[in-house]
Design an enzyme around this catalytic site. Sequence first.
Site, short mmCIF file in Angstrom:
data_model
loop_
_atom_site.label_atom_id
_atom_site.label_comp_id
_atom_site.label_asym_id
_atom_site.label_seq_id
_atom_site.Cartn_x
_atom_site.Cartn_y
_atom_site.Cartn_z
N GLU A 60 82.30 102.56 64.24
CA GLU A 60 82.28 101.74 65.36
C GLU A 60 83.77 101.91 66.09
O GLU A 60 84.05 101.40 67.29
CB GLU A 60 82.15 100.37 64.91
CG GLU A 60 80.63 100.17 64.56
CD GLU A 60 80.16 100.83 63.50
OE1 GLU A 60 80.96 101.28 62.47
OE2 GLU A 60 78.76 100.91 63.26
N HIS A 129 73.19 92.19 58.07
CA HIS A 129 72.51 92.40 59.45
C HIS A 129 72.15 91.00 59.90
O HIS A 129 71.16 90.90 60.73
CB HIS A 129 71.22 93.26 59.29
CG HIS A 129 71.45 94.77 58.76
ND1 HIS A 129 71.61 95.15 57.53
CD2 HIS A 129 71.58 95.82 59.46
CE1 HIS A 129 71.86 96.49 57.33
NE2 HIS A 129 71.72 96.83 58.72
#
Length: 673
Positions: A60, A129
């Site tokens: 990321e 998540h």
Amino acid sequence: MPEMRMIEAVRAAISEEMERDERVLVLGEDVGKKGGVFGATDGLYARFGEARVLDTPLAESAIVGVAIGAALNGLIPIAEIQFADFIHTAFDQIVSEAARTRYRSNGDWGVPIVIRTPFGGGVHGGLYHSQSIEAFYAHVPGVKVVVPSMPADAHGLLKSAVRDPDPVLFLEHKKVYRLVAEEVPDGDHLVPIGPAVVRREGESLSCFAWGLMTHYCLEAARQLEAEGLSMEVVDLRTLAPLDRETILASVRKTGKALIVHEDNLTGGFGAEVAAIISEHAFEDLDGPVTRFAAPDVPAMPRGAHPAFDRPGRIPAAPRERGRRHGRRRARRAVRLLPGSGGVPHGLPPHPDGAPDRARDRVERPVLARRAGGREGARRVVDVGRPGAHLLRVPRRGAPDGDGGYRGPRLSDLTGVEPVDSELIIEALRRVKSPAELACIQLSCDWAVRGHHRMQAAIKAGKTEMEIYTPAANETLFEMVREMPGWRPRGGDDTGFTAMFVGGRSTAMPHGFVKGHGVQPGDVLVSGAGANIDGYRSELERTMIVGEPTDDQRRAFAAMLALQSKAIEVMAPGVPAGEVELATVRLAEELGVEDNLRHHTGHSIGLEGHEAPFLDRGDDAILEPGMVFTVEPGVYIKDIGGFRHSDTVVITDQGCRVMTEYPRELNDLIIAID
């Protein structure tokens, strides 16, 4: 108008913007052939090709870093972080680079990127998540944070985000992707970033939400309507910038405020909304602002939070307050001006109405002029008198039109004169003692030694860090060997720093290292400094790789003249602001006044920046023993930045440069082998 769900609206917006502007590209994990884990980029790879739809590694920080670099080079990246939970490794890229570039470049450069990411729980996502991350980034100046709740908004806001000249974090709640469908306007449909929207009008209670919680609040409003309560639902849509006007207008209409968000309660963005309401609409409230949010745990299992599985469950307290049809005005604290540290405070009546002489002295003359009295204010700080408690209130001239408190001073009531300790510390630091000057001089000497080592190591073709890191480490080891028992004080650095930036980055004061490597023709701006018992110094030089061009020579000469002028002016009795004015007048003569982007200097000692400053308007008088950096610079976008900085001490006769390092161009040209 086609009917779309949010995932389809997001996909359509990306496709339309890529069709409109060939500079727009998409990058992220599985965004290409797979079309994204949720299908947001499905079909884009086949339509626009691998050059504009890039699959990236699972990194990321690299995704955001590449997007920033692409934006600085003229492209408009849309970076997808597969789940918001994974964005934290890119936090430094977003906060330190993307968010601050426009500020650091004085408005010259922007980072037009969109970072899209699904967030939130309620979909069996588990610990990694399901996070809500909006509060982290809404806190950062320079980043816009957008959280759409409806498909049409997602479409229009995303298109606006792509066209925004600055970074936008675009949060898409994964449970909303396919929750509802609605018509999305045809054509170039844009929704401006910033304004909130009232999704449902109401009179009894104002409810503020974003993302999935907007839908749950709308469902709760429908259930409350059957009970005779009218709840207004405001979808904030954008958290940064925040639409304060719509928030306050709603609260002033209903008198009650409920904030619902999925993030943890403590430090959640709802606290900011509550603070705005409390500061600016306190007298319009019939009771305390209430937040309904997740408890402070790392993740919420499905069914553990009532908002996830039963959206109509509004907490009992707001529901009960919503039933109160009669409204009463919140009570205003009496003002005391000035308060501690210049912050106004109020001395309200004791909640139980107990008599108090200090209260009587303050309140009776004022309350006699105000119908209805002023009771029931909340205690904040006990001032040591029965029934007397301090409460912070808005500053003089606040929108309520009150002219401020007229009565005894705070010190008269407490027996203690408020003192701003910051001014005491600042006064103690202004003039350095002989021992302090010895520390700063030793810091300068080590800076000079380390800078010589770094300059000697500069070679074309090497990266900046390959050059300055060994030089800094070698100098640090020498300090340890030659000063037994030495260690840095303050805990904010290693004890010695040496570095430089090169190329276009130098056109910004305190530019950043790009890592492209040193190239012939580059302008380099360097810096070195050592920590001696907590005292700092500053040594900076402008160097040029290879033979300077005529433009580089002219800019360097102008910078050197400005610094020499500042040093020439510095002497006891001279106002600090006059030093900068002298450099500005010379810059006008040299024709470089439009290339000044940095102050002339500042005091230095235990902190890197101390008062006074060599800034126009600073009326501090220079005294022997004061120590300043002297660093006027010339910044030309297409050529580079030119800045020397020296540490200078004011003496009885004038001033002395403590950093004895060559300043002339011939000594600062890096030869090319």
